[in-house]
Each structure stands twice: as structure tokens, then as C-alpha cells.
Design a protein around this motif. Structure first.
Motif, PDB file in Angstrom:
ATOM      1  N   SER A 262     130.797 -91.842  10.904  1.00 27.28           N
ATOM      2  CA  SER A 262     131.857 -91.341  10.015  1.00 27.28           C
ATOM      3  C   SER A 262     131.566 -89.917   9.556  1.00 27.28           C
ATOM      4  O   SER A 262     131.925 -89.527   8.442  1.00 27.28           O
ATOM      5  CB  SER A 262     132.012 -92.266   8.797  1.00 27.28           C
ATOM      6  N   SER A 263     130.904 -89.148  10.403  1.00 26.95           N
ATOM      7  CA  SER A 263     130.533 -87.776  10.048  1.00 26.95           C
ATOM      8  C   SER A 263     131.654 -86.810  10.398  1.00 26.95           C
ATOM      9  O   SER A 263     132.622 -87.163  11.083  1.00 26.95           O
ATOM     10  CB  SER A 263     129.263 -87.376  10.804  1.00 26.95           C
ATOM     11  N   TRP A 264     131.500 -85.561   9.949  1.00 24.56           N
ATOM     12  CA  TRP A 264     132.451 -84.516  10.337  1.00 24.56           C
ATOM     13  C   TRP A 264     132.465 -84.346  11.855  1.00 24.56           C
ATOM     14  O   TRP A 264     133.510 -84.062  12.450  1.00 24.56           O
ATOM     15  CB  TRP A 264     132.083 -83.197   9.658  1.00 24.56           C
ATOM     16  N   GLY A 265     131.293 -84.490  12.471  1.00 21.14           N
ATOM     17  CA  GLY A 265     131.242 -84.379  13.925  1.00 21.14           C
ATOM     18  C   GLY A 265     132.088 -85.437  14.608  1.00 21.14           C
ATOM     19  O   GLY A 265     132.815 -85.162  15.577  1.00 21.14           O
ATOM     20  N   ASP A 266     132.022 -86.670  14.102  1.00 32.23           N
ATOM     21  CA  ASP A 266     132.840 -87.753  14.660  1.00 32.23           C
ATOM     22  C   ASP A 266     134.324 -87.468  14.454  1.00 32.23           C
ATOM     23  O   ASP A 266     135.143 -87.701  15.350  1.00 32.23           O
ATOM     24  CB  ASP A 266     132.469 -89.086  13.998  1.00 32.23           C
ATOM     25  N   PHE A 267     134.659 -86.974  13.266  1.00 32.83           N
ATOM     26  CA  PHE A 267     136.065 -86.695  12.974  1.00 32.83           C
ATOM     27  C   PHE A 267     136.584 -85.545  13.838  1.00 32.83           C
ATOM     28  O   PHE A 267     137.733 -85.560  14.295  1.00 32.83           O
ATOM     29  CB  PHE A 267     136.221 -86.367  11.485  1.00 32.83           C
ATOM     30  N   LEU A 268     135.725 -84.551  14.065  1.00 30.17           N
ATOM     31  CA  LEU A 268     136.113 -83.435  14.925  1.00 30.17           C
ATOM     32  C   LEU A 268     136.384 -83.917  16.347  1.00 30.17           C
ATOM     33  O   LEU A 268     137.395 -83.538  16.962  1.00 30.17           O
ATOM     34  CB  LEU A 268     135.007 -82.376  14.923  1.00 30.17           C
ATOM     35  N   LEU A 269     135.503 -84.759  16.870  1.00 25.79           N
ATOM     36  CA  LEU A 269     135.716 -85.308  18.210  1.00 25.79           C
ATOM     37  C   LEU A 269     137.012 -86.120  18.276  1.00 25.79           C
ATOM     38  O   LEU A 269     137.717 -86.111  19.284  1.00 25.79           O
ATOM     39  CB  LEU A 269     134.537 -86.202  18.611  1.00 25.79           C
ATOM     40  N   ASP A 270     137.315 -86.805  17.182  1.00 25.63           N
ATOM     41  CA  ASP A 270     138.504 -87.661  17.145  1.00 25.63           C
ATOM     42  C   ASP A 270     139.788 -86.844  17.119  1.00 25.63           C
ATOM     43  O   ASP A 270     140.782 -87.211  17.744  1.00 25.63           O
ATOM     44  CB  ASP A 270     138.424 -88.566  15.908  1.00 25.63           C
ATOM     45  N   THR A 271     139.786 -85.737  16.388  1.00 23.54           N
ATOM     46  CA  THR A 271     141.024 -84.984  16.184  1.00 23.54           C
ATOM     47  C   THR A 271     141.231 -83.858  17.188  1.00 23.54           C
ATOM     48  O   THR A 271     142.365 -83.395  17.379  1.00 23.54           O
ATOM     49  CB  THR A 271     141.064 -84.382  14.763  1.00 23.54           C
ATOM     50  N   ILE A 272     140.155 -83.419  17.831  1.00 20.74           N
ATOM     51  CA  ILE A 272     140.279 -82.242  18.692  1.00 20.74           C
ATOM     52  C   ILE A 272     141.191 -82.506  19.881  1.00 20.74           C
ATOM     53  O   ILE A 272     141.917 -81.621  20.337  1.00 20.74           O
ATOM     54  CB  ILE A 272     138.879 -81.759  19.162  1.00 20.74           C
ATOM     55  N   SER A 273     141.194 -83.729  20.406  1.00 18.40           N
ATOM     56  CA  SER A 273     142.029 -84.015  21.577  1.00 18.40           C
ATOM     57  C   SER A 273     143.505 -83.879  21.239  1.00 18.40           C
ATOM     58  O   SER A 273     144.295 -83.338  22.029  1.00 18.40           O
ATOM     59  CB  SER A 273     141.733 -85.419  22.120  1.00 18.40           C
ATOM     60  N   GLY A 274     143.891 -84.344  20.041  1.00 21.72           N
ATOM     61  CA  GLY A 274     145.288 -84.206  19.630  1.00 21.72           C
ATOM     62  C   GLY A 274     145.670 -82.750  19.405  1.00 21.72           C
ATOM     63  O   GLY A 274     146.783 -82.328  19.737  1.00 21.72           O
ATOM     64  N   LEU A 275     144.733 -81.979  18.851  1.00 21.88           N
ATOM     65  CA  LEU A 275     144.990 -80.561  18.619  1.00 21.88           C
ATOM     66  C   LEU A 275     145.153 -79.821  19.956  1.00 21.88           C
ATOM     67  O   LEU A 275     146.044 -78.979  20.111  1.00 21.88           O
ATOM     68  CB  LEU A 275     143.836 -79.968  17.806  1.00 21.88           C
ATOM     69  N   VAL A 276     144.301 -80.131  20.922  1.00 23.71           N
ATOM     70  CA  VAL A 276     144.412 -79.513  22.246  1.00 23.71           C
ATOM     71  C   VAL A 276     145.727 -79.917  22.910  1.00 23.71           C
ATOM     72  O   VAL A 276     146.418 -79.102  23.530  1.00 23.71           O
ATOM     73  CB  VAL A 276     143.212 -79.920  23.134  1.00 23.71           C
ATOM     74  N   PHE A 277     146.098 -81.182  22.765  1.00 18.53           N
ATOM     75  CA  PHE A 277     147.351 -81.693  23.346  1.00 18.53           C
ATOM     76  C   PHE A 277     148.547 -80.900  22.825  1.00 18.53           C
ATOM     77  O   PHE A 277     149.413 -80.448  23.590  1.00 18.53           O
ATOM     78  CB  PHE A 277     147.486 -83.174  22.993  1.00 18.53           C
ATOM     79  N   ASP A 278     148.591 -80.703  21.507  1.00 20.39           N
ATOM     80  CA  ASP A 278     149.697 -79.959  20.895  1.00 20.39           C
ATOM     81  C   ASP A 278     149.691 -78.495  21.325  1.00 20.39           C
ATOM     82  O   ASP A 278     150.723 -77.915  21.664  1.00 20.39           O
ATOM     83  CB  ASP A 278     149.601 -80.031  19.364  1.00 20.39           C
ATOM     84  N   THR A 279     148.492 -77.883  21.292  1.00 22.28           N
ATOM     85  CA  THR A 279     148.387 -76.460  21.598  1.00 22.28           C
ATOM     86  C   THR A 279     148.748 -76.179  23.053  1.00 22.28           C
ATOM     87  O   THR A 279     149.388 -75.166  23.364  1.00 22.28           O
ATOM     88  CB  THR A 279     146.968 -75.951  21.284  1.00 22.28           C
ATOM     89  N   ALA A 280     148.356 -77.071  23.949  1.00 19.41           N
ATOM     90  CA  ALA A 280     148.645 -76.873  25.370  1.00 19.41           C
ATOM     91  C   ALA A 280     150.147 -76.942  25.656  1.00 19.41           C
ATOM     92  O   ALA A 280     150.639 -76.306  26.594  1.00 19.41           O
ATOM     93  CB  ALA A 280     147.904 -77.914  26.204  1.00 19.41           C
ATOM     94  N   LYS A 281     150.875 -77.681  24.844  1.00 17.45           N
ATOM     95  CA  LYS A 281     152.329 -77.739  25.032  1.00 17.45           C
ATOM     96  C   LYS A 281     152.982 -76.422  24.637  1.00 17.45           C
ATOM     97  O   LYS A 281     154.041 -76.055  25.169  1.00 17.45           O
ATOM     98  CB  LYS A 281     152.930 -78.881  24.199  1.00 17.45           C
ATOM     99  N   ALA A 282     152.320 -75.688  23.721  1.00 14.98           N
ATOM    100  CA  ALA A 282     152.917 -74.459  23.207  1.00 14.98           C
ATOM    101  C   ALA A 282     152.344 -73.198  23.844  1.00 14.98           C
ATOM    102  O   ALA A 282     152.961 -72.140  23.781  1.00 14.98           O
ATOM    103  CB  ALA A 282     152.711 -74.393  21.683  1.00 14.98           C
ATOM    104  N   ASP A 283     151.167 -73.292  24.454  1.00 15.35           N
ATOM    105  CA  ASP A 283     150.492 -72.098  24.962  1.00 15.35           C
ATOM    106  C   ASP A 283     150.196 -72.241  26.449  1.00 15.35           C
ATOM    107  O   ASP A 283     149.429 -73.113  26.862  1.00 15.35           O
ATOM    108  CB  ASP A 283     149.185 -71.882  24.177  1.00 15.35           C
ATOM    109  N   VAL A 284     150.766 -71.364  27.247  1.00 12.21           N
ATOM    110  CA  VAL A 284     150.636 -71.455  28.697  1.00 12.21           C
ATOM    111  C   VAL A 284     149.197 -71.203  29.152  1.00 12.21           C
ATOM    112  O   VAL A 284     148.779 -71.705  30.208  1.00 12.21           O
ATOM    113  CB  VAL A 284     151.616 -70.468  29.383  1.00 12.21           C
ATOM    114  N   GLU A 285     148.420 -70.445  28.380  1.00 13.36           N
ATOM    115  CA  GLU A 285     147.039 -70.171  28.771  1.00 13.36           C
ATOM    116  C   GLU A 285     146.227 -71.453  28.931  1.00 13.36           C
ATOM    117  O   GLU A 285     145.384 -71.573  29.829  1.00 13.36           O
ATOM    118  CB  GLU A 285     146.371 -69.269  27.730  1.00 13.36           C
TER     119      GLU A 285
END
Length: 463
Positions: A262-285
Motif C-alpha cells: 500500500s505504498s506510494w510506489g504501489d499506487f504509482l504502478l496502479d495508476t500509471i497505466s490509466g494515465l498512459v492510456f488517456d495520454t496516448a489517446k490525446a498525444d500522437v507521440e
């Protein structure tokens, strides 16, 4: 009765602190703990230390020893689990390894004395009496109602799974060698006395369990004996060992643990995939392909610089994000936690009761502490668009008998709604009561359908 509090190892006791115990009627009689609310329980569990003081000075930082001279609390602690409870529990079908471990520390090593298959009480008692073995009982909250009641409240309080193990050790014996855990630990002494030695962490806030050799840990930083009614807290990574003094009766204590993964590291791993998913839809790079053969060679400096740039881009996007997409942590917590404590058959958790909600109804959320609202990609494999959906997970139908058992199959319970329902759901979540007519949805049919779905799942009631 006044109590003495001693932060472990400082050599000083704070003066007697008056502490008013709140007594409530539990299923089995009065409890000296305040089980009226999650915060009330935790406050009474660490009393007379204040919650604010605990989290500011001790949580994840250093041990806390609370020594009490309270006969009422000591009697209550003894009722949570006794050596004599093992006979009736074994008759219900306990198994070595899964439910019970029998072990002893010999020359600094853990010796496991488990038999095969089902546990028979007479054999268990023989190993306890003749081999001086410690009996470790896994997750007693599955069978002991008051531990269920306590741990369910603590899961609400921490927002994290709360497990427990009982350790029963005969006089003049030690069950486990020095080790550290990957969980925050609260020790409640139930029967007899236990002599503890705590050492400075070799791995602060450790992420895994590990044994430690005596010659590596040095001298104890703290040393003391717990008696019934006493409480000990120490952070994950704290090296510890404990034994029952010779010439006394056996010792029984329960270890209540939380905050695994339940650390920040665990939470970062959990949320980063959703953030990448959203960003990739908006950014062609982010949708551009990686260099040819990148997976066949060591990562190049160019690739590393590119990833660093993407991480900075994600950080900038995160600053303006309202909804963090939790991929697994929220769902896993809801799936694996205890159901709400209840007396009786628990019908109110599985069968809708009261008036059927309609357009003219006023409704309110119930079992708020057991419901998680989150946004995530559509998990329907047939939907190639992978649009965002609103997910509601709850623990009302969870099985108490499989709690924290790891290899037992669990399933999620809840509902899924289109993202357009998020504002209406937040209205219900954030108000003490709300009129169905006032929900922020386009049509009356959508409003009625939403509240009917929630009511059928026992998540709301008409007021």
C-alpha cells in the motif's frame, strides 16, 4: 482506570493519563473498545495515545508500547482467542499449512513440525506440550466474531486489507527466529506473558518478509514483556523476536497487520497505466512506434531520453487530472476485504429491503465504508473502443471464510455504468440524502434505472 503509556525504548514512562473507556454492547456482551465507528475503534485501541500523535510520531517511524493495568480490557482481550478454543476449531476441519502451522525456533532457525492433512486436536496439543512448539493459527477472524468485528472496522479505517494470526507459545519456548515483515503490525497480548526484543530495521519500510541472522541485527533497541491488555505497534521492516518466559503459563497473542503493498510506489504502478492510456489517446507521440529491434538490444541512450521526456509529459498531465484511473488496487481491496459485520443471517446485505425507489423518492447511500467508486477503461473484451466506464465495487457479498487466505478464489461484486452517470453517482455519494428527480441525468428513465440498480445491489435505501 489510569493507564501508562511508554513509547518503546525511551526508558521513560509518561505520567498516568486518565482515559475514559467507551463501552458498547457487542454481540457477545459489553466491549471496552469503541466499536461504534472505525475512527472510534482505532482511538480506543491505542488509547490514551491520541490518533494525531500516533500518526505524527510513530506510524512508519518507530515502535509504540502501550502497557495497561486494566482488568476489564485484559478479560476482553482474553476472550478474542484462547488456547482452549483450538479444540472446537479443530473439530470444524482445520488443515496444516492452510489454517495451522506448528513451529519452533531451534538454534536461530525455524523448524516446522506440521503433519499432513487435517489437524487433530490431541496431536496438536501433544506437539505443544511435549515438543514445546508454537501454534500459529491463520486468519482467526474467519471464525471468531469479535475479531471479525474489529478487523472489519480497521479495514474501513485504513482503507487497506487487515489480516491477523494468533501465536500460542508454551513457557520457555520461542516459535520464530528474528525476522521482519512487510506489514504494519499491532500486537494484542491475550493470554500469559510474552518477552519481546525489537531491533533497528535493516531494510526500512520493507516490501517483503525476511529472516535475519542474530549476528547481523546487533543488540535489541527495545526489550520488554507484554501482559494481557497490552498493545505493541511497530512499522514494517522492524526486526523482532519474541519468547514466552520460563516458569509461566503459555502466551497467546494476536498479530493484526495492515498496509501490505500500500505504498506510494504501489499506487504509482496502479495508476500509471490509466494515465498512459488517456495520454496516448490525446498525444500522437505516445502512439508512434518504438525503434526497430529495441527489444533485441540493450536500451539505448536515445530511448532513455525519450522515455524521460514522456515521463515529464505524464507528470504535467497528472497535475491537471481530476480522475486518477485505478487499475487494480481499489478493485482488489473491495474484492478481498471482510464483509460488514452483522448479527444473524446477513440478509440485509444480500436482499434489498424497504421501499422500492421511484422518481419521487429520496434515497441515501448505505454501507458507505464498504463501497468504492472508480473510473476505468471498459473491461468488456468484446468492446474494441475501450471507452471509460464508472465502476462500483462493494464487499457486501464477500465471504468471511476466505478472508486473507490468498489462494482461495474470490470474485468482484458491483455495478458498471456509462461515464455519463458519474455526476449523478457523485451526488448520491456526497450527500446525506438526495431526491431521485434531482440527479444529473438526461431522462427520468435513466434516473429510475440508476437508483433501481443501486437498490437491487443493497447500496441505497429510500428515506
Amino acid at each position: 482506570m489510569p493507564k501508562k503509556v511508554k513509547p518503546a525504548g525511551d526508558g521513560k514512562e509518561e505520567g498516568p493519563v486518565p482515559c475514559k473507556q467507551v463501552k458498547l454492547e457487542a454481540a457477545g456482551g459489553p466491549s471496552p473498545l469503541n466499536l461504534d465507528s472505525p475512527s472510534g475503534l482505532f482511538e480506543s485501541l491505542i488509547s490514551p495515545v491520541k490518533t494525531e500523535t500516533f500518526f505524527k510520531e510513530f506510524w512508519e517511524q518507530k515502535p509504540l508500547l502501550i502497557q495497561r493495568d486494566d482488568p476489564v480490557l485484559a478479560t476482553y482481550y482474553r476472550s478474542l482467542f484462547r488456547l482452549s478454543d483450538l479444540k472446537s476449531l479443530c473439530s470444524r476441519g482445520m488443515y496444516y499449512g492452510r489454517d495451522v502451522n506448528v513451529c519452533r525456533c531451534v538454534n536461530g532457525k525455524k523448524k516446522v513440525l506440521n503433519k499432513d492433512g487435517k489437524v487433530h486436536f490431541l496431536q496438536l496439543r501433544k506437539d505443544f506440550d511435549q515438543k514445546r512448539a508454537t501454534i500459529q493459527f491463520h486468519q482467526p477472524q474467519r471464525f471468531k466474531d469479535e475479531l471479525w468485528r474489529i478487523q472489519e472496522k480497521l479495514e474501513c479505517y485504513f482503507g487497506s486489507l487487515v489480516g491477523s494470526n494468533v501465536y500460542i507459545t508454551p513457557a520457555g519456548s520461542q516459535g520464530l527466529p528474528p525476522h521482519y515483515d512487510d506489514v504494519e503490525v499491532f500486537i494484542l497480548q491475550l493470554e500469559g506473558e510474552k518477552h519481546w526484543r525489537l531491533y533497528h530495521p535493516t531494510v526500512p519500510l520493507a516490501r517483503e518478509y525476511s529472516l535475519e541472522a542474530e549476528d547481523r541485527i546487533g543488540r535489541p533497541a527495545h526489550e520488554f514483556t507484554l501482559k494481557p491488555g497490552d498493545l505493541l505497534y511497530f512499522p514494517r521492516g522492524t526486526v523482532h523476536q519474541a519468547d514466552t518466559p520460563s516458569g509461566l503459563a503459555h502466551s497467546t497473542h494476536v498479530t493484526i497487520s495492515t498496509y501490505q503493498s500500500s505504498s506510494w510506489g504501489d499506487f504509482l504502478l496502479d495508476t500509471i497505466s490509466g494515465l498512459v492510456f488517456d495520454t496516448a489517446k490525446a498525444d500522437v507521440e505516445l502512439r508512434a512506434g518504438i525503434p526497430r529491434q529495441l527489444l533485441l538490444v540493450e536500451t539505448t541512450a536515445v530511448a532513455t531520453r525519450k522515455l524521460s521526456g514522456f515521463l515529464r509529459m505524464l507528470a504535467d498531465r497528472l497535475e491537471g487530472t481530476r480522475e486518477l484511473l485505478s487499475a487494480d488496487m481499489k478493485k482488489d481491496f473491495a474484492m478481498n476485504r471482510l464483509p460488514p459485520y452483522y448479527v444473524g443471517d446477513g440478509a440485509e446485505l444480500s436482499t434489498p429491503g424497504g421501499q422500492l425507489p421511484g422518481l419521487d423518492s429520496t434515497v441515501r447511500l448505505q454501507f458507505r465504508d464498504h463501497v468504492v467508486l472508480t473510473v476505468g477503461p471498459d473491461q468488456d473484451p468484446s468492446d474494441e473502443t475501450r471507452e471509460k466506464m464508472v465502476y462500483i465495487y462493494h464487499s457486501l457479498k464477500n465471504r468471511r471464510d476466505t478472508h486473507m487466505m490468498g489462494n482461495e478464489e474470490t470474485e468482484s461484486h458491483g455495478l458498471r455504468f456509462p461515464l455519463s452517470h458519474i455526476d449523478a453517482l457523485k451526488q448520491i455519494w456526497n450527500s446525506s440524502a438526495i431526491s431521485v428527480k434531482d440527479l444529473k441525468l438526461t431522462t427520468d428513465e435513466e434516473k429510475q434505472s440508476l437508483v433501481l440498480s443501486l437498490w437491487t445491489e443493497c447500496l441505497i435505501q429510500v428515506v
